[in-house]
Design a protein around this motif. Structure first.
Motif, short mmCIF file in Angstrom:
data_model
loop_
_atom_site.label_atom_id
_atom_site.label_comp_id
_atom_site.label_asym_id
_atom_site.label_seq_id
_atom_site.Cartn_x
_atom_site.Cartn_y
_atom_site.Cartn_z
N TYR A 1 44.26 44.33 29.26
CA TYR A 1 43.24 43.74 30.13
C TYR A 1 42.67 44.79 31.07
O TYR A 1 43.41 45.65 31.53
N PRO A 2 41.37 44.71 31.37
CA PRO A 2 40.78 45.72 32.25
C PRO A 2 41.31 45.62 33.69
O PRO A 2 41.64 44.54 34.17
N SER A 3 41.35 46.77 34.34
CA SER A 3 41.80 46.86 35.74
C SER A 3 40.60 47.02 36.66
O SER A 3 39.75 47.89 36.41
N ILE A 4 40.58 46.22 37.71
CA ILE A 4 39.46 46.26 38.66
C ILE A 4 39.97 46.63 40.04
O ILE A 4 40.92 46.02 40.55
N ALA A 5 39.34 47.62 40.66
CA ALA A 5 39.66 47.98 42.05
C ALA A 5 38.73 47.21 42.98
O ALA A 5 37.56 47.00 42.67
N VAL A 6 39.29 46.76 44.10
CA VAL A 6 38.51 45.97 45.06
C VAL A 6 38.77 46.51 46.47
O VAL A 6 39.94 46.70 46.84
N THR A 7 37.72 46.77 47.24
CA THR A 7 37.92 47.16 48.64
C THR A 7 37.81 45.93 49.53
O THR A 7 37.00 45.04 49.28
N GLU A 8 38.64 45.92 50.57
CA GLU A 8 38.65 44.79 51.50
C GLU A 8 39.02 45.29 52.88
O GLU A 8 39.41 46.43 53.06
N ILE A 9 38.88 44.39 53.84
CA ILE A 9 39.24 44.69 55.22
C ILE A 9 39.51 43.35 55.90
O ILE A 9 39.19 42.30 55.33
N GLY A 10 40.10 43.36 57.07
CA GLY A 10 40.41 42.10 57.77
C GLY A 10 39.22 41.17 57.93
O GLY A 10 39.36 39.95 57.93
N PHE A 11 38.03 41.77 58.08
CA PHE A 11 36.84 40.95 58.32
C PHE A 11 36.20 40.44 57.01
O PHE A 11 35.14 39.84 57.03
N SER A 12 36.89 40.72 55.89
CA SER A 12 36.39 40.21 54.60
C SER A 12 37.53 39.53 53.85
O SER A 12 37.49 39.39 52.63
N ASP A 13 38.54 39.13 54.61
CA ASP A 13 39.77 38.57 54.06
C ASP A 13 39.56 37.45 53.04
O ASP A 13 40.13 37.46 51.96
N GLN A 14 38.75 36.48 53.45
CA GLN A 14 38.55 35.30 52.62
C GLN A 14 37.81 35.67 51.33
O GLN A 14 38.17 35.24 50.24
N CYS A 15 36.78 36.50 51.49
CA CYS A 15 36.01 36.96 50.33
C CYS A 15 36.94 37.66 49.34
O CYS A 15 36.90 37.39 48.14
N ALA A 16 37.79 38.54 49.84
CA ALA A 16 38.70 39.30 48.98
C ALA A 16 39.67 38.37 48.24
O ALA A 16 39.95 38.55 47.05
N LYS A 17 40.17 37.34 48.96
CA LYS A 17 41.08 36.38 48.32
C LYS A 17 40.37 35.64 47.18
O LYS A 17 40.93 35.48 46.10
N TYR A 18 39.14 35.19 47.45
CA TYR A 18 38.38 34.50 46.42
C TYR A 18 38.12 35.41 45.21
O TYR A 18 38.26 35.01 44.07
N VAL A 19 37.72 36.64 45.50
CA VAL A 19 37.40 37.61 44.43
C VAL A 19 38.63 37.85 43.56
O VAL A 19 38.56 37.83 42.33
N GLU A 20 39.76 38.05 44.22
CA GLU A 20 41.00 38.31 43.49
C GLU A 20 41.37 37.12 42.60
O GLU A 20 41.72 37.27 41.42
N GLN A 21 41.25 35.92 43.16
CA GLN A 21 41.56 34.69 42.43
C GLN A 21 40.64 34.54 41.20
O GLN A 21 41.11 34.29 40.09
N LEU A 22 39.34 34.73 41.41
CA LEU A 22 38.37 34.54 40.32
C LEU A 22 38.55 35.60 39.23
O LEU A 22 38.44 35.30 38.04
N LEU A 23 38.81 36.85 39.63
CA LEU A 23 39.02 37.92 38.64
C LEU A 23 40.28 37.65 37.82
O LEU A 23 40.29 37.82 36.60
N THR A 24 41.34 37.23 38.52
CA THR A 24 42.61 36.97 37.84
C THR A 24 42.44 35.85 36.82
O THR A 24 42.95 35.92 35.69
N GLU A 25 41.70 34.80 37.22
CA GLU A 25 41.44 33.68 36.31
C GLU A 25 40.71 34.15 35.05
O GLU A 25 40.86 33.58 33.97
N LYS A 26 39.91 35.21 35.18
CA LYS A 26 39.16 35.73 34.04
C LYS A 26 39.97 36.75 33.23
O LYS A 26 39.46 37.36 32.29
N GLY A 27 41.20 36.98 33.65
CA GLY A 27 42.07 37.86 32.87
C GLY A 27 42.07 39.33 33.28
O GLY A 27 42.57 40.18 32.57
#
Length: 222
Positions: A1-27
Motif C-alpha cells: 500500500y502507498p505511504s503518505i506523509a502528512v504535516t500537521e500542527i496543534g492548530f490543524s488537529d481536527q483536520c489532521a485527524k480527519y485526513v488520517e482517518q479518510l486515508l486509512t479507510e482508503k488503504g
C-alpha cells in the motif's frame, strides 16, 4: 500500500485527524509530521531519500516562517523534495496567514502593531502576517509550485485556515487571506487546480477535499 506523509500542527488537529482517518479507510499508510520546523525538515529529507508516495501538506508554513524569522522556520528549501521527486502533492494553507507573536519572537512589534493578536498563554500569541509579507510569501509558494515536477493541487478553505482564525475570532479575515491567494495565482506559471471549500480548515469538508484530491492523483499515477 502507498505511504503518505502528512504535516500537521496543534492548530490543524481536527483536520489532521480527519485526513488520517479518510486515508486509512482508503488503504493508505499515513505518517504524520509535526510542522514545527524540525519534523517537517526531517520529512522533506525522507521524501528526498525515496520514502513516501505522496504528501498532504496541511501545514506548508515552514517556508514563510523561514523568510520572516518565525518560531517554526523550516529552511528555504522546504517543499523542494516532493517537487523534485514529482510525487503527488495536495496543499492546504494552514498558518500561511498567521504567525507567532509571543515574547520570544524577534521584531514582534511588527505583528502586534495592528492590535489584532490572540494570546494563547503567557508564552504564545498569534497574529496575522501583514499584507506586504502575505504578498512576498505568496511569491515564494508560487515559485515552489512552478518548479514542482509532479501533480500538485491547492485546497483553500474560505472560512479560515486554522482553528485560530475561524469565524468569530479576532484573527478571522478572509479578505486578507484572499490577498495571498490572488497574488499566488498571479505568479503561477503552470496550470494547477485551486479548489475553494466553503468551510474552515478544521471541518470534515476540507479534509475530504484534500484526501479525494490526493487519491485521484495516486490513481492516475498507477
Amino acid at each position: 500500500y502507498p505511504s503518505i506523509a502528512v504535516t500537521e500542527i496543534g492548530f490543524s488537529d481536527q483536520c489532521a485527524k480527519y485526513v488520517e482517518q479518510l486515508l486509512t479507510e482508503k488503504g493508505y499508510y499515513v505518517y504524520p509530521f509535526h510542522a514545527q520546523g524540525i519534523s517537517d525538515r526531517a520529512m522533506d529529507r525522507l521524501i528526498a531519500q525515496g520514502f513516501f508516495d505522496g504528501v498532504i501538506e496541511i501545514v506548508p508554513a515552514g517556508l514563510i516562517e523561514e523568510r520572516f524569522k518565525g518560531n517554526r522556520a523550516a529552511g528555504m528549501e522546504r517543499l523542494d523534495a516532493a517537487g523534485e521527486r514529482g510525487i503527488p502533492q495536495v496543499w492546504a494553507p494552514c498558518c500561511l496567514n498567521i504567525t507567532g507573536a509571543g515574547p520570544t519572537r524577534t521584531n514582534r512589534e511588527k505583528y502586534t502593531a495592528s492590535g489584532k493578536f490572540l494570546m494563547i498563554d503567557e508564552m504564545r500569541a498569534m497574529a496575522r502576517f501583514p499584507r506586504d509579507e502575505l504578498i512576498i510569501g505568496a511569491g515564494l509558494y508560487s515559485e515552489k509550485i512552478n518548479k514542482a515536477k509532479g501533480p500538485l493541487k491547492l485546497v483553500v478553505p474560505l472560512k479560515g485556515w486554522s482553528s485560530l482564525d475561524r469565524e468569530g475570532s479576532i484573527l478571522y479575515a478572509p479578505e486578507e487571506d484572499r490577498i495571498f491567494i490572488d497574488e499566488l495565482k498571479k505568479n503561477l506559471q503552470r496550470d494547477i487546480e485551486i479548489e475553494e471549500v466553503d468551510s474552515n480548515l478544521e471541518e470534515m469538508k476540507t479534509a475530504q477535499a484534500l484526501v479525494e484530491s490526493l487519491d485521484r492523483f495516486m490513481k492516475q499515477k498507477d
